[in-house]
Enzyme design. Structure first.
Site, mmCIF file in Angstrom:
data_model
loop_
_atom_site.group_PDB
_atom_site.id
_atom_site.type_symbol
_atom_site.label_atom_id
_atom_site.label_comp_id
_atom_site.label_asym_id
_atom_site.label_seq_id
_atom_site.Cartn_x
_atom_site.Cartn_y
_atom_site.Cartn_z
ATOM 1 C CG ASN A 178 -1.651 1.253 1.451
ATOM 2 O OD1 ASN A 178 -1.766 2.066 0.536
ATOM 3 N ND2 ASN A 178 -2.193 1.449 2.649
ATOM 4 C CB SER A 181 5.134 -1.970 12.108
ATOM 5 O OG SER A 181 4.615 -0.681 12.387
ATOM 6 C CD GLU A 187 -3.421 -3.086 7.203
ATOM 7 O OE1 GLU A 187 -2.322 -3.299 6.693
ATOM 8 O OE2 GLU A 187 -4.060 -2.032 7.043
ATOM 9 C CD GLU A 213 -3.025 5.170 6.837
ATOM 10 O OE1 GLU A 213 -3.022 5.281 5.603
ATOM 11 O OE2 GLU A 213 -2.059 4.718 7.481
ATOM 12 C CE LYS A 222 0.517 3.453 4.932
ATOM 13 N NZ LYS A 222 0.083 3.490 6.298
ATOM 14 N N GLY A 263 2.168 1.899 10.856
ATOM 15 C CA GLY A 263 3.073 3.048 10.761
ATOM 16 C C GLY A 263 3.736 3.423 12.067
ATOM 17 C CG HIS A 306 -5.862 1.466 5.088
ATOM 18 N ND1 HIS A 306 -5.453 2.407 6.009
ATOM 19 C CD2 HIS A 306 -4.791 0.650 4.886
ATOM 20 C CE1 HIS A 306 -4.189 2.168 6.349
ATOM 21 N NE2 HIS A 306 -3.768 1.101 5.677
ATOM 22 N N GLY A 322 4.657 1.400 4.807
ATOM 23 C CA GLY A 322 5.943 2.094 4.706
ATOM 24 C C GLY A 322 7.038 1.292 4.005
HETATM 25 C C1 PEP Z 1 -0.815 -0.104 5.904
HETATM 26 O O1 PEP Z 1 -0.847 1.067 5.560
HETATM 27 O O2 PEP Z 1 -1.699 -0.884 5.547
HETATM 28 C C2 PEP Z 1 0.288 -0.549 6.761
HETATM 29 C C3 PEP Z 1 0.283 -1.772 7.216
HETATM 30 O O3 PEP Z 1 1.268 0.373 7.016
HETATM 31 P P1 PEP Z 1 2.711 0.081 7.701
HETATM 32 O O4 PEP Z 1 3.260 -1.156 7.057
HETATM 33 O O5 PEP Z 1 3.517 1.286 7.384
HETATM 34 O O6 PEP Z 1 2.468 -0.123 9.154
#
Ligand code: PEP
Length: 261
Positions: free
Chosen positions: A12, A220, A173, A99, A14, A179, A97, A242
């Site tokens: 992703n 993460s 998640e 966010e 983003k 993040g 998601h 990320g």
């Molecule tokens: C995500 O945005 O779905 C995600 C898992 O982000 P990160 O890997 O940065 O925690």
């Protein structure tokens, strides 16, 4: 008979990467991922880069996903992108998601509309579910995750094809892990997947379907900790934020999936 679940690593991106940057990253991935044929890889760039990146992926097995969409196929919805438009370019669409739930007012109800709309145009949803830190600390993880899965899939009927399996991916998640650099433990995530996600799927569909849906962990994930998740029996890959923005890291994650599953 249950279908063997092929591991999936989905990135992703983003709201990162201009078109030029996206093309550069996609080209590096095409080169670096060639040899990992036993893992399915998808990338989800911003809308503006979907077409240029799709062109680069043409001769490869890397699949393309969008990060969101509206549920109507057309209409006066300024700034939105429709399922039909996404389906012209993508195989997958990330829906729900955290966010989007936190910053853009997405609810279980709108996620459900989007899931139904995705199926209507042949897109495979990557449905994100997960509890906040507060919910986690209040012992509400199971309740929240079960509710999100159940409501997102209202009115959905799933069947399985021998070639492609079940057209649904769920990403567990935990919001507190996204993040933050603070990933869940592999065994903790595996427990949530087993007790709350697959068991809810088994209530909604037949158990063969529940066992065939691919469930990813997200939050993460990096090359250095990916193996902990990929060696869990009920986790079939990762949704990566990320670390999907750096070719080396992402290739390292795919490599970990290829050697663990
Ligand atoms: C995500 O945005 O779905 C995600 C898992 O982000 P990160 O890997 O940065 O925690």
């Amino acid at each position: 008979m249950e279908k063997k679940r092929i591991p999936l690593v989905a990135g992703n991106w983003k709201m990162y990467k201009t078109i030029a940057e996206a093309k550069q990253l996609a080209a590096e991935l095409v080169h670096g991922l060639e040899k990992f044929t036993q893992v399915e890889v998808a990338i989800c760039p911003p809308f503006t880069s979907l077409l240029p990146v799709k062109t680069l992926l043409e001769e490869t097995s890397i699949r393309l996903g969008a990060q969101n969409m509206h549920w109507e196929n057309a209409g006066a919805y300024t700034g939105e992108v429709s399922p039909l438009m996404v389906a012209e370019l993508c195989s997958y669409v990330i829906l729900g998601h955290s966010e989007r739930r936190a910053y853009f007012g997405e609810t279980d109800e709108t996620v459900n509309k989007k899931v139904l709309a995705a199926y209507a145009v042949g897109l495979i949803p990557i449905l994100c579910v997960g509890e906040t830190l507060q919910e986690n600390e209040a012992g509400k993880t199971g309740e929240v995750v079960e509710r999100q899965v159940k409501l997102a899939l209202q009115g959905v009927s799933l069947s399985m094809s021998q070639e492609t399996g079940v057209p649904l991916v769920i990403a567990y998640e935990p919001v507190w892990a996204i993040g933050t650099g603070r990933a869940a433990s592999g065994s903790g995530a595996n427990t949530v997947v087993t007790q709350y996600i697959r068991s809810t799927l088994a209530d909604l569909f037949v158990s063969e379907i529940a066992q065939s849906v691919r469930v990813l962990y997200g939050g993460s994930v990096k090359a250095g900790n990916a193996k902990e998740f990929f060696t869990q029996p009920e986790i079939d890959g990762a949704l990566v934020g990320g670390a999907s923005l750096k070719a080396d890291e992402y290739i390292g994650i795919v490599q970990a999936a290829a050697s663990s599953k």
